[in-house]
Write a protein that holds these residues in place. Structure first.
Motif, PDB file in Angstrom:
ATOM      1  N   PHE A 232       0.823  -1.203   0.000  1.00  0.00           N
ATOM      2  CA  PHE A 232       0.000   0.000   0.000  1.00  0.00           C
ATOM      3  C   PHE A 232       0.866   1.265   0.000  1.00  0.00           C
ATOM      4  CE2 PHE A 232      -2.102  -3.489   2.299  1.00  0.00           C
ATOM      5  CZ  PHE A 232      -2.980  -3.857   1.295  1.00  0.00           C
ATOM      6  N   GLU A 233       0.232   2.378   0.274  1.00  0.00           N
ATOM      7  CA  GLU A 233       0.892   3.659   0.038  1.00  0.00           C
ATOM      8  C   GLU A 233       1.199   4.401   1.333  1.00  0.00           C
ATOM      9  OE1 GLU A 233      -3.322   4.789   0.745  1.00  0.00           O
ATOM     10  OE2 GLU A 233      -2.357   3.173  -0.363  1.00  0.00           O
ATOM     11  N   ARG A 234       2.094   5.375   1.174  1.00  0.00           N
ATOM     12  CA  ARG A 234       2.386   6.340   2.233  1.00  0.00           C
ATOM     13  C   ARG A 234       2.288   7.729   1.627  1.00  0.00           C
ATOM     14  NH1 ARG A 234       6.851   2.354   3.432  1.00  0.00           N
ATOM     15  NH2 ARG A 234       8.167   3.494   1.951  1.00  0.00           N
ATOM     16  N   ASP A 235       1.707   8.656   2.338  1.00  0.00           N
ATOM     17  CA  ASP A 235       1.672  10.052   1.896  1.00  0.00           C
ATOM     18  C   ASP A 235       2.823  10.791   2.564  1.00  0.00           C
ATOM     19  OD1 ASP A 235       1.056  12.877   1.554  1.00  0.00           O
ATOM     20  OD2 ASP A 235      -0.912  12.209   0.876  1.00  0.00           O
ATOM     21  N   CYS A 236       3.744  11.292   1.752  1.00  0.00           N
ATOM     22  CA  CYS A 236       4.939  12.000   2.248  1.00  0.00           C
ATOM     23  C   CYS A 236       4.963  13.431   1.742  1.00  0.00           C
ATOM     24  CB  CYS A 236       6.199  11.258   1.818  1.00  0.00           C
ATOM     25  SG  CYS A 236       6.240   9.524   2.300  1.00  0.00           S
ATOM     26  N   SER A 237       3.778  14.040   1.622  1.00  0.00           N
ATOM     27  CA  SER A 237       3.691  15.365   1.011  1.00  0.00           C
ATOM     28  C   SER A 237       4.266  16.469   1.883  1.00  0.00           C
ATOM     29  CB  SER A 237       2.222  15.683   0.696  1.00  0.00           C
ATOM     30  OG  SER A 237       1.670  14.729  -0.186  1.00  0.00           O
ATOM     31  N   VAL A 238       4.236  16.302   3.198  1.00  0.00           N
ATOM     32  CA  VAL A 238       4.663  17.386   4.091  1.00  0.00           C
ATOM     33  C   VAL A 238       6.183  17.398   4.128  1.00  0.00           C
ATOM     34  CG1 VAL A 238       4.451  18.393   6.378  1.00  0.00           C
ATOM     35  CG2 VAL A 238       2.554  17.079   5.405  1.00  0.00           C
ATOM     36  N   GLN A 239       6.761  18.378   3.420  1.00  0.00           N
ATOM     37  CA  GLN A 239       8.204  18.421   3.219  1.00  0.00           C
ATOM     38  C   GLN A 239       8.733  19.833   3.424  1.00  0.00           C
ATOM     39  OE1 GLN A 239       9.080  16.887  -0.698  1.00  0.00           O
ATOM     40  NE2 GLN A 239       7.875  15.026  -0.384  1.00  0.00           N
ATOM     41  N   ARG A 240      10.014  19.884   3.753  1.00  0.00           N
ATOM     42  CA  ARG A 240      10.739  21.149   3.839  1.00  0.00           C
ATOM     43  C   ARG A 240      12.044  20.972   3.088  1.00  0.00           C
ATOM     44  NH1 ARG A 240      14.861  23.002   6.264  1.00  0.00           N
ATOM     45  NH2 ARG A 240      15.168  21.110   7.489  1.00  0.00           N
ATOM     46  N   ARG A 241      12.279  21.832   2.099  1.00  0.00           N
ATOM     47  CA  ARG A 241      13.456  21.715   1.238  1.00  0.00           C
ATOM     48  C   ARG A 241      13.541  20.304   0.636  1.00  0.00           C
ATOM     49  NH1 ARG A 241      18.969  23.904   3.651  1.00  0.00           N
ATOM     50  NH2 ARG A 241      19.579  23.244   1.557  1.00  0.00           N
ATOM     51  N   LEU A 246       6.710  14.900   7.878  1.00  0.00           N
ATOM     52  CA  LEU A 246       5.665  14.021   8.385  1.00  0.00           C
ATOM     53  C   LEU A 246       5.287  13.022   7.299  1.00  0.00           C
ATOM     54  CD1 LEU A 246       3.242  16.629  10.037  1.00  0.00           C
ATOM     55  CD2 LEU A 246       4.892  15.189  11.230  1.00  0.00           C
ATOM     56  N   GLU A 247       5.041  11.784   7.680  1.00  0.00           N
ATOM     57  CA  GLU A 247       4.600  10.774   6.725  1.00  0.00           C
ATOM     58  C   GLU A 247       3.443  10.006   7.346  1.00  0.00           C
ATOM     59  OE1 GLU A 247       9.217  10.965   6.472  1.00  0.00           O
ATOM     60  OE2 GLU A 247       7.831  10.338   8.057  1.00  0.00           O
ATOM     61  N   ALA A 344       6.547  11.378  12.708  1.00  0.00           N
ATOM     62  CA  ALA A 344       7.194  12.693  12.765  1.00  0.00           C
ATOM     63  C   ALA A 344       8.689  12.495  12.960  1.00  0.00           C
ATOM     64  CB  ALA A 344       6.612  13.526  13.914  1.00  0.00           C
ATOM     65  N   ARG A 345       9.486  13.214  12.190  1.00  0.00           N
ATOM     66  CA  ARG A 345      10.939  13.117  12.289  1.00  0.00           C
ATOM     67  C   ARG A 345      11.463  14.201  13.231  1.00  0.00           C
ATOM     68  NH1 ARG A 345      13.367  11.801   6.270  1.00  0.00           N
ATOM     69  NH2 ARG A 345      11.705  10.413   5.546  1.00  0.00           N
ATOM     70  N   LEU A 346      12.051  13.764  14.323  1.00  0.00           N
ATOM     71  CA  LEU A 346      12.602  14.690  15.319  1.00  0.00           C
ATOM     72  C   LEU A 346      14.068  14.941  14.994  1.00  0.00           C
ATOM     73  CD1 LEU A 346      12.020  16.212  17.994  1.00  0.00           C
ATOM     74  CD2 LEU A 346      12.781  14.157  19.201  1.00  0.00           C
ATOM     75  N   TYR A 347      14.399  16.192  14.677  1.00  0.00           N
ATOM     76  CA  TYR A 347      15.753  16.553  14.264  1.00  0.00           C
ATOM     77  C   TYR A 347      16.393  17.525  15.252  1.00  0.00           C
ATOM     78  CZ  TYR A 347      15.352  14.596   9.533  1.00  0.00           C
ATOM     79  OH  TYR A 347      15.231  13.753   8.463  1.00  0.00           O
ATOM     80  N   ALA A 348      17.730  17.480  15.296  1.00  0.00           N
ATOM     81  CA  ALA A 348      18.498  18.492  16.016  1.00  0.00           C
ATOM     82  C   ALA A 348      18.719  19.655  15.059  1.00  0.00           C
ATOM     83  CB  ALA A 348      19.834  17.921  16.487  1.00  0.00           C
ATOM     84  N   GLU A 349      17.803  20.601  15.088  1.00  0.00           N
ATOM     85  CA  GLU A 349      17.870  21.758  14.202  1.00  0.00           C
ATOM     86  C   GLU A 349      17.095  22.897  14.834  1.00  0.00           C
ATOM     87  OE1 GLU A 349      16.158  20.334  10.563  1.00  0.00           O
ATOM     88  OE2 GLU A 349      14.103  20.449  11.303  1.00  0.00           O
TER      89      GLU A 349
END
Length: 671
Positions: A232-241, A246-247, A344-349
């Protein structure tokens, strides 16, 4: 397709680091397989090294001297007796030469055949192959000619906006959107630099930029017996650069008919290259529902947990079984979607500073408890360091629910329970992102973050109650640190600020988000205080605490929060947000020598890629001055004000430390 219960390998080497290495180690442990970690000098004490059964040093900190050295990885496998190598994602996971070298060395590469990696690794060649296989393609130029003037002509013919993409790339690296013809050359140069640095290949393609598209990908899996399925699918539309933030799975609003069509196209794409193992076929989807092949990632994806949570599978285990020659554990008709999952991807930024990566030691780190609804894939523990050498991901937080609203509610709660001190993070940004109207109502496209800019901007300033809680937390910590064996009959052991004229107020200057305020706290008992902000009228207050959790009663209102102390700074976590309050010492400030104005310092360690501005030329605020490469991405540093660059203190190619002086800049009024 029966699943064999017996282990398929005795020992596996994980040729990666961070959360994916920890994830593979956990699966190996569950299956009774010994794991071997590899590490660079920067990762000597990393979490994946601590978790593995064995660990082998493979080189210095730079990836090209360690994790990208296939010979060192093969030597480590031979030395430890590992029968297979799991490449994770990134580094050598999509390197066909490394896959071939593993085979030649008698070691199983846990991934697709080298021919499939090559076929899909070159985006231009992959698109030609997909066209022959009947998979729909985005309009664009995917050929071999790389002359800048020719590529500019192709972009002009396609029509702006266009997207320049590294042919060998992924993860948003080597990718630029070009709005108009006059910005093409600069964008092309930046793409090529970044692509060469990240992938050793500066080849690019040019495509039509689809306005308000969704990025939807299909998880595929094949075995050496000719079986191919999609999960099946994943929606990965929420992007930055162009990097996913978020997926979720399944994609909101996906109809059964479109799901089946995209699933068939993905399986045909995999079949066209004789695919074996885990792979992801990525599509651009228009607002009208048309979809076009974008690329295929011949590896496991960062966002694979959402697929696992809605299908009840362990895709790493599937990888190991398929690599051992076993058939796929399930047939297509046995796969079904259950519930909804969001990652949600938690980044050091630092979201408030252009999302620049943040380096330092994670002095305090606590994640939410994991259960059937919440999963945390982490690559670090408290006390670990985030360095400039690698991707700044801290962890992935994944929530599952019976439906999307349930999953969204649980992910909000999971983010609210994260506690992180030592580096900046995007936790607050992620929390605000989940609350935007666009995301909460599933109005998704790749421009969502830009569209919701106002809602995602820095939160409102701290309220009076937060300043007061911070002051009391610091006072309590100071009292605890100086307390000795108490004598209830000795006035010297009573820390209540008593004076002959009555209790004295403790005055604390605090700083938060560039603001400085005075808190006067006068004790009136064990828990009761009189509190005043900025010499205003004092208010009666009561503070109770249980460990780090605080409850402040201020007048008729009560506030709850958690206070984490870090030296002279206290971090107040409350209602999905966190703020840092630092103790300010006016006397110490007066003793400091005056600072140097007009300079621009390196925000993190990195390499100078390009000097962009002219010397002695008046520049407007925000004009690009230079490009710094750090954590595998290019970061353009801009003029902090209208002014003139008097000199550059660095050269192209030079490595600089955090805080190094880069530019002598003189503010000046523009004509």
């Amino acid at each position: 397709m029966a699943t064999s219960p017996s282990p398929m390998f005795d020992k596996i080497l994980i040729a990666n680091r961070g959360e994916i290495a920890c994830r593979v180690i956990a699966t190996c442990r569950r299956l009774g397989i010994a794991s071997v970690a590899v590490y660079s000098d920067a990762d000597r004490d990393a979490r994946h090294v601590r978790l593995a059964d064995e660990a082998v040093r493979i080189g210095p900190a730079p990836a090209r001297e360690s994790y990208l050295r296939g010979d060192a990885l093969l030597a480590a496998a031979h030395a430890t007796g590992a029968q297979a190598i799991h490449p994770g994602y990134g580094f050598l996971s999509e390197n066909a030469d490394f896959a071939e070298a593993c085979s030649a060395a008698g070691i199983v590469f846990i991934g697709p055949p080298p021919a499939a990696i090559r076929a899909m690794g070159d985006k231009s060649a992959a698109k030609a192959l997909m066209q022959r296989a009947g998979v729909p393609l985005t309009p664009g130029y995917h050929g071999d000619t790389q002359d800048p003037a020719f590529l500019r002509e192709q972009a002009d013919a396609i029509g702006y906006p266009v997207l320049i993409k590294a042919s060998a790339g992924g993860g948003g690296k080597g990718m630029r959107k070009v709005e108009a013809a006059d910005g093409f050359e600069a964008a092309l140069a930046g793409c090529r630099r970044e692509a060469q640095g990240a992938f050793g290949n500066a080849h690019v393609l040019v495509e039509k930029y689809v306005e308000r598209p969704r990025h939807i990908e299909i998880q595929v899996f094949g075995d050496s017996h000719g079986n191919l399925v999609h999960l099946f699918e994943r929606d990965c539309s929420v992007q930055r650069r162009h990097q996913k933030v978020l997926e979720e799975a399944p994609a909101p609003g996906m109809t059964g008919e479109r799901r089946a069509a995209m699933g068939r196209a993905a399986v045909e794409a995999a079949r066209a290259v004789g695919y074996v193992g885990a792979g992801t076929v990525e599509f651009i989807v228009s607002p009208q529902g048309e979809f076009w092949f974008m690329e295929m990632n011949t590896r496991l994806q960062v966002e694979h947990p959402v697929t696992e949570m809605i299908t009840g599978t362990d895709l790493v285990e599937w990888q190991l079984r398929v690599a051992a020659g076993q058939p796929l554990p399930l047939r297509q008709e046995q796969l079904a979607i259950r519930g909804h999952a969001i990652e949600a991807r938690l980044y050091a930024e630092n979201p408030d500073n252009g999302f620049l990566p943040s380096t330092g030691v994670l002095r305090h780190l606590r994640f939410p408890d994991m259960d059937a609804h919440v999963r945390v894939d982490a690559g670090v523990d408290a006390g670990d360091a985030m360095t400039a050498h690698y991707d700044p991901m801290i962890a992935k937080l994944v929530a599952w629910g019976a439906d999307r609203d349930d999953a969204l509610r649980r992910l909000r709660q999971a983010l609210d329970r994260c506690r992180l001190v030592g580096v900046s993070s995007n936790a607050g940004f992620l929390r605000r992102l989940l609350d935007t109207a666009s995301f909460s109502q599933a109005h998704l496209d790749t421009a969502l973050i830009e569209r919701e800019h106002e809602a995602l901007s820095a939160p409102a300033a701290a309220g009076d109650a937060q300043w007061m809680m911070a002051a009391l937390a610091l006072l309590q910590a100071a009292a605890a640190a100086t307390a000795g064996p108490a004598d209830p009959h000795s006035p010297w052991d009573i820390q209540d600020s008593w004076r002959m004229t009555g209790p004295a107020a403790r005055r604390l200057w605090l700083e938060c988000d560039g603001r400085r305020r005075l808190v006067a706290a006068t004790p009136r008992g064990d828990r009761d205080w009189l509190l005043a902000l900025d010499d205003a009228a004092a208010l009666p207050a009561a503070l109770s605490h249980e460990g780090t959790r605080l409850r402040l009663r201020l007048g008729d209102r009560q506030y709850r929060a958690e206070a984490i102390l870090d030296g002279d700074t206290v971090h107040i976590f409350e209602a999905g947000r966190s703020q840092a309050f630092s103790l300010h010492d006016p006397v110490a400030e007066a003793d400091q020598p005056p600072g140097q104005d007009g300079g621009l310092a390196a925000p993190m360690p990195g390499r100078i890629v390009a000097l962009l501005a002219g010397i002695g030329v008046k520049l407007a605020r925000g004009t690009p001055l230079l490009v710094l490469e750090a954590m595998k991405m290019e970061h353009t540093l801009q003029a902090p004000a209208d002014g003139i660059v008097r000199s550059f203190r660095v050269r192209e190619g030079e490595l600089v430390a955090e805080g190094a002086a880069l530019v002598e800049f003189e503010p000046a009024e523009m004509p």
